[in-house]
Design a protein around this motif. Structure first.
Motif, mmCIF file in Angstrom:
data_model
loop_
_atom_site.group_PDB
_atom_site.id
_atom_site.type_symbol
_atom_site.label_atom_id
_atom_site.label_comp_id
_atom_site.label_asym_id
_atom_site.label_seq_id
_atom_site.Cartn_x
_atom_site.Cartn_y
_atom_site.Cartn_z
ATOM 1 N N TYR A 12 0.831 -1.209 0.000
ATOM 2 C CA TYR A 12 0.000 0.000 0.000
ATOM 3 C C TYR A 12 0.861 1.252 0.000
ATOM 4 O O TYR A 12 0.651 2.187 -0.777
ATOM 5 C CB TYR A 12 -0.920 -0.021 1.221
ATOM 6 C CG TYR A 12 -1.536 1.314 1.565
ATOM 7 C CD1 TYR A 12 -2.677 1.762 0.897
ATOM 8 C CD2 TYR A 12 -0.990 2.135 2.553
ATOM 9 C CE1 TYR A 12 -3.239 2.986 1.193
ATOM 10 C CE2 TYR A 12 -1.547 3.353 2.864
ATOM 11 C CZ TYR A 12 -2.672 3.777 2.182
ATOM 12 O OH TYR A 12 -3.227 5.000 2.484
ATOM 13 N N THR A 13 1.859 1.300 0.872
ATOM 14 C CA THR A 13 2.746 2.467 0.968
ATOM 15 C C THR A 13 3.509 2.682 -0.338
ATOM 16 O O THR A 13 3.631 3.817 -0.823
ATOM 17 C CB THR A 13 3.738 2.289 2.125
ATOM 18 O OG1 THR A 13 3.007 2.122 3.344
ATOM 19 C CG2 THR A 13 4.661 3.487 2.251
ATOM 20 N N LEU A 14 4.015 1.605 -0.919
ATOM 21 C CA LEU A 14 4.732 1.716 -2.184
ATOM 22 C C LEU A 14 3.820 2.249 -3.295
ATOM 23 O O LEU A 14 4.243 3.067 -4.113
ATOM 24 C CB LEU A 14 5.295 0.354 -2.589
ATOM 25 C CG LEU A 14 6.389 -0.229 -1.684
ATOM 26 C CD1 LEU A 14 6.751 -1.640 -2.147
ATOM 27 C CD2 LEU A 14 7.631 0.656 -1.683
ATOM 28 N N SER A 15 2.579 1.795 -3.320
ATOM 29 C CA SER A 15 1.641 2.226 -4.356
ATOM 30 C C SER A 15 1.357 3.718 -4.258
ATOM 31 O O SER A 15 1.385 4.446 -5.265
ATOM 32 C CB SER A 15 0.330 1.436 -4.247
ATOM 33 O OG SER A 15 0.536 0.062 -4.440
ATOM 34 N N VAL A 16 1.066 4.192 -3.057
ATOM 35 C CA VAL A 16 0.735 5.606 -2.873
ATOM 36 C C VAL A 16 1.936 6.489 -3.201
ATOM 37 O O VAL A 16 1.828 7.477 -3.941
ATOM 38 C CB VAL A 16 0.247 5.872 -1.438
ATOM 39 C CG1 VAL A 16 0.051 7.368 -1.202
ATOM 40 C CG2 VAL A 16 -1.061 5.127 -1.176
ATOM 41 N N CYS A 17 3.105 6.143 -2.667
ATOM 42 C CA CYS A 17 4.309 6.942 -2.922
ATOM 43 C C CYS A 17 4.660 6.960 -4.405
ATOM 44 O O CYS A 17 5.042 8.008 -4.955
ATOM 45 C CB CYS A 17 5.477 6.402 -2.111
ATOM 46 S SG CYS A 17 5.319 6.647 -0.326
ATOM 47 N N GLY A 18 4.531 5.813 -5.066
ATOM 48 C CA GLY A 18 4.821 5.754 -6.492
ATOM 49 C C GLY A 18 3.896 6.637 -7.306
ATOM 50 O O GLY A 18 4.331 7.339 -8.228
ATOM 51 N N SER A 19 2.606 6.657 -6.975
ATOM 52 C CA SER A 19 1.647 7.498 -7.699
ATOM 53 C C SER A 19 1.968 8.973 -7.534
ATOM 54 O O SER A 19 1.893 9.758 -8.491
ATOM 55 C CB SER A 19 0.226 7.212 -7.198
ATOM 56 O OG SER A 19 -0.154 5.890 -7.479
ATOM 57 N N VAL A 20 2.327 9.380 -6.326
ATOM 58 C CA VAL A 20 2.658 10.783 -6.068
ATOM 59 C C VAL A 20 3.904 11.197 -6.851
ATOM 60 O O VAL A 20 3.955 12.282 -7.446
ATOM 61 C CB VAL A 20 2.854 11.022 -4.554
ATOM 62 C CG1 VAL A 20 3.402 12.418 -4.292
ATOM 63 C CG2 VAL A 20 1.545 10.822 -3.809
ATOM 64 N N LEU A 21 4.918 10.331 -6.874
ATOM 65 C CA LEU A 21 6.134 10.640 -7.624
ATOM 66 C C LEU A 21 5.846 10.774 -9.118
ATOM 67 O O LEU A 21 6.401 11.649 -9.795
ATOM 68 C CB LEU A 21 7.188 9.558 -7.383
ATOM 69 C CG LEU A 21 7.851 9.530 -6.004
ATOM 70 C CD1 LEU A 21 8.749 8.306 -5.866
ATOM 71 C CD2 LEU A 21 8.650 10.805 -5.764
ATOM 72 N N SER A 22 4.989 9.921 -9.643
ATOM 73 C CA SER A 22 4.613 10.019 -11.055
ATOM 74 C C SER A 22 3.948 11.355 -11.352
ATOM 75 O O SER A 22 4.254 12.010 -12.365
ATOM 76 C CB SER A 22 3.666 8.881 -11.437
ATOM 77 O OG SER A 22 4.310 7.632 -11.382
ATOM 78 N N ALA A 23 3.031 11.775 -10.490
ATOM 79 C CA ALA A 23 2.347 13.054 -10.686
ATOM 80 C C ALA A 23 3.331 14.221 -10.641
ATOM 81 O O ALA A 23 3.237 15.166 -11.438
ATOM 82 C CB ALA A 23 1.263 13.232 -9.622
ATOM 83 N N LEU A 24 4.297 14.182 -9.717
ATOM 84 C CA LEU A 24 5.297 15.244 -9.629
ATOM 85 C C LEU A 24 6.156 15.314 -10.890
ATOM 86 O O LEU A 24 6.453 16.396 -11.407
ATOM 87 C CB LEU A 24 6.180 15.030 -8.399
ATOM 88 C CG LEU A 24 5.505 15.228 -7.029
ATOM 89 C CD1 LEU A 24 6.465 14.851 -5.903
ATOM 90 C CD2 LEU A 24 5.041 16.673 -6.868
ATOM 91 N N GLY A 25 6.573 14.160 -11.395
ATOM 92 C CA GLY A 25 7.387 14.137 -12.606
ATOM 93 C C GLY A 25 6.641 14.697 -13.805
ATOM 94 O O GLY A 25 7.190 15.495 -14.587
ATOM 95 N N LEU A 26 5.381 14.314 -13.982
ATOM 96 C CA LEU A 26 4.590 14.808 -15.103
ATOM 97 C C LEU A 26 4.294 16.300 -14.950
ATOM 98 O O LEU A 26 4.261 17.044 -15.940
ATOM 99 C CB LEU A 26 3.286 14.015 -15.200
ATOM 100 C CG LEU A 26 3.455 12.567 -15.682
ATOM 101 C CD1 LEU A 26 2.216 11.740 -15.362
ATOM 102 C CD2 LEU A 26 3.738 12.531 -17.183
ATOM 103 N N GLY A 27 4.085 16.741 -13.717
ATOM 104 C CA GLY A 27 3.885 18.166 -13.481
ATOM 105 C C GLY A 27 5.107 18.976 -13.868
ATOM 106 O O GLY A 27 4.994 20.064 -14.451
ATOM 107 N N LEU A 28 6.298 18.466 -13.551
ATOM 108 C CA LEU A 28 7.535 19.142 -13.933
ATOM 109 C C LEU A 28 7.670 19.213 -15.457
ATOM 110 O O LEU A 28 8.099 20.242 -16.004
ATOM 111 C CB LEU A 28 8.731 18.408 -13.331
ATOM 112 C CG LEU A 28 10.126 18.980 -13.636
ATOM 113 C CD1 LEU A 28 10.231 20.430 -13.167
ATOM 114 C CD2 LEU A 28 11.208 18.121 -12.974
ATOM 115 N N LEU A 29 7.276 18.161 -16.144
ATOM 116 C CA LEU A 29 7.321 18.173 -17.615
ATOM 117 C C LEU A 29 6.366 19.213 -18.191
ATOM 118 O O LEU A 29 6.690 19.888 -19.183
ATOM 119 C CB LEU A 29 6.975 16.787 -18.157
ATOM 120 C CG LEU A 29 8.039 15.705 -17.960
ATOM 121 C CD1 LEU A 29 7.473 14.339 -18.324
ATOM 122 C CD2 LEU A 29 9.272 16.007 -18.800
#
Length: 509
Positions: A359-376
């Motif tokens: 569960y923790t890995l899933s949530v953290c991974g989703s947040v990191l993906s959103a941050l990366g796409l936001g930076l792009l």
């Protein structure tokens, strides 16, 4: 929390597993060491399958403009070179999960290798673009047979406490394939010719078929049960209508009659699918899987992550070639941070899985993906320095690798062996639906900014030769695309956060 789904009898479920009892411990129980050694051999087989599929998809994402220029393909034809593969593989995943439960997982899995390899050979011989599209669809059938069963084979082979490690290596192998794929695709496109984009799959396919035949054990066939042909046909028709509408909306506009008909057909078919699947004894879409909050949210989070992730390499490769005017090989190098981030994050997340919950890995991974796409989205300029772009791509890749390891482990650990084939096929189908929509939506958002008259120039990667005005119009499409994908990834993080709870126990009805 209990979710009731139809599952195969126990006789259907023993697919792979520990060695035979004669190789077990003195008291007759299987030797844990032997089981683990066999499990890692299984990983080597299934990882070869992901190498085959990962290289096939990632090479074409970068080399698409070369293929488009060779066939002088129209925008619609260009899109369907990619979309035909995604559509067919998505629509047949659950079907081959059921077929494998009935006919034997090993046999179906190995047949997938053979079919994918043959289709790759024929794709390189394509005389026209629609023959190539057909061979891509045939590749997709083979890929479905592989993807619907690989995760199940690993889950059956590993002890539960070591599953996250095996899953991390398995997913990490896909990341490695996607890591080398763009560079290979760009190099092939610039040197050997577009045919070798497909022929490079042939030796890998032959190797996977031989090694799988020697490694995987024969498995008993279960009781024959009917396949949901009506459900498969309806799902394929609904996805086709939606995908056609999405792919044409960018050039025609969302209010165009053709686009409206596509969306309308999809809307009409959805309730029909619900009715048919509720009555089917063995449905392709087992809607009762969504009866529990944890499993429902985990699968929907997977849909969101796939939608945000899957077109990223394709979109970034188009950005480098169409907007910045670089060659395919340079574009392949430019998108490497995405698979590199996934390749690094997946095995690390697998190791962390012994200390952190899926569960923790899933949530953290989703947040990191959103941050990366936001930076792009913030750095999408034709003359932007590479460092911030590469950082956004890498961060999105790390997030996806972390999420996939956590989410896959979370879902698969909750399932009893008797329902693994069907429910895993359903899980992968949900994820692949996100992939299909990701490509269709992203291409529509990017090319919609330049209008139909310039759309072909984007696919052929010749837009940068026209004018700075045309390029700036295209950059508007890239910024919008990244922003929409970032929003989807953030929504996936919210869904992943709601997937917290006790393990889901699926009982047979």
């Amino acid at each position: 929390m209990v979710v009731m789904v139809a599952a195969s009898p126990d006789a259907d479920s023993p697919e792979t597993g520990p060695p035979d009892s004669d190789s077990g411990s003195p008291d007759g129980s299987p030797d844990p060491g032997d089981r683990l050694r066999y499990a890692w051999r299984v990983v080597s087989v299934t990882s070869l399958g992901l190498v085959l599929i990962g290289i096939a998809s990632s090479t074409l994402n970068v080399a698409l403009p070369t293929v488009v220029r060779h066939f002088q393909a129209s925008p619609t034809e260009s899109g369907w070179i990619l979309l035909s593969y995604l559509l067919v593989s998505t629509a047949t995943l659950v079907l081959f999960g059921r077929v494998a439960d009935l006919l034997g997982r090993r046999e179906v899995y190995l047949a997938g290798f053979a079919l994918f390899t043959l289709a790759s050979l024929l794709a390189g011989l394509a005389p026209d673009v629609w023959f190539l599209v057909a061979m891509r669809a045939l590749q997709a059938v083979g890929a479905s047979m592989i993807l619907a069963n690989g995760t199940v084979i690993i889950t059956d082979a590993f002890p539960p406490e070591r599953l996250s490690q095996g899953m991390g290596v398995y997913i990490g192998t896909l990341s490695v394939a996607q890591l080398v794929g763009p560079t290979i695709g760009g190099l092939i496109a610039d040197t050997a010719g577009w045919q070798w984009i497909f022929w490079v799959n042939v030796p890998a396919g032959v190797l996977a078929l031989v090694w799988g035949t020697l490694t995987l054990r024969r498995m008993p066939r279960g009781t024959r049960q009917p396949v949901d042909a009506a459900g498969n046909a309806l799902v394929f028709a609904a996805l086709s209508a939606l995908l056609f509408a999405l792919s044409e909306a960018g050039s025609r506009g969302p209010l165009d009659p053709v686009v409206a008909v596509g969306f309308g057909v999809f809307v009409l078919l959805v309730p029909l699918i619900v009715v048919v699947e509720r009555r089917a004894p063995h449905p392709v879409l087992n809607l009762r899987v969504f009866g529990g909050r944890v499993l429902a949210c985990a699968n929907l989070a997977s849909l969101g992550n796939a939608l945000a992730r899957s077109a990223l390499v394709l979109v970034a490769a188009l950005y480098f070639q169409a907007a910045r005017g670089v060659d395919a090989f340079t574009a392949g190098l430019g998108v490497l941070p995405v698979p590199l981030g996934m390749a690094l994050a997946s095995p690390i997340a697998g190791v962390l899985g012994r200390r952190l919950s899926p569960y923790t890995l899933s949530v953290c991974g989703s947040v990191l993906s959103a941050l990366g796409l936001g930076l792009l989205a913030l750095t999408a300029e034709a003359d932007m320095q590479y460092l911030p772009i590469g950082a956004g791509l890498f961060l999105a890749g790390v997030g996806s690798g972390t999420f996939l390891t956590g989410n896959t482990t979370q879902v698969m650990s909750a399932l009893p062996s008797g329902s693994l084939g069907v429910v895993n096929g359903f899980r992968v189908m949900i994820m692949n639906t996100g992939m299909v929509l990701s490509v269709g939506l992203s291409l529509s958002l990017v090319t919609g900014a330049v209008g139909p008259e310039l759309r072909a120039q984007v696919y052929a990667a010749t837009l940068s030769r026209l004018s700075p005005v045309a390029v700036e119009q295209l950059m508007t499409g890239f910024r919008l695309c990244y922003a929409v994908l970032a929003g989807v990834a953030l929504g996936g993080a919210v869904l992943a956060a709601f997937a917290r709870g006790k393990q889901v126990d699926l009982k047979r009805t």
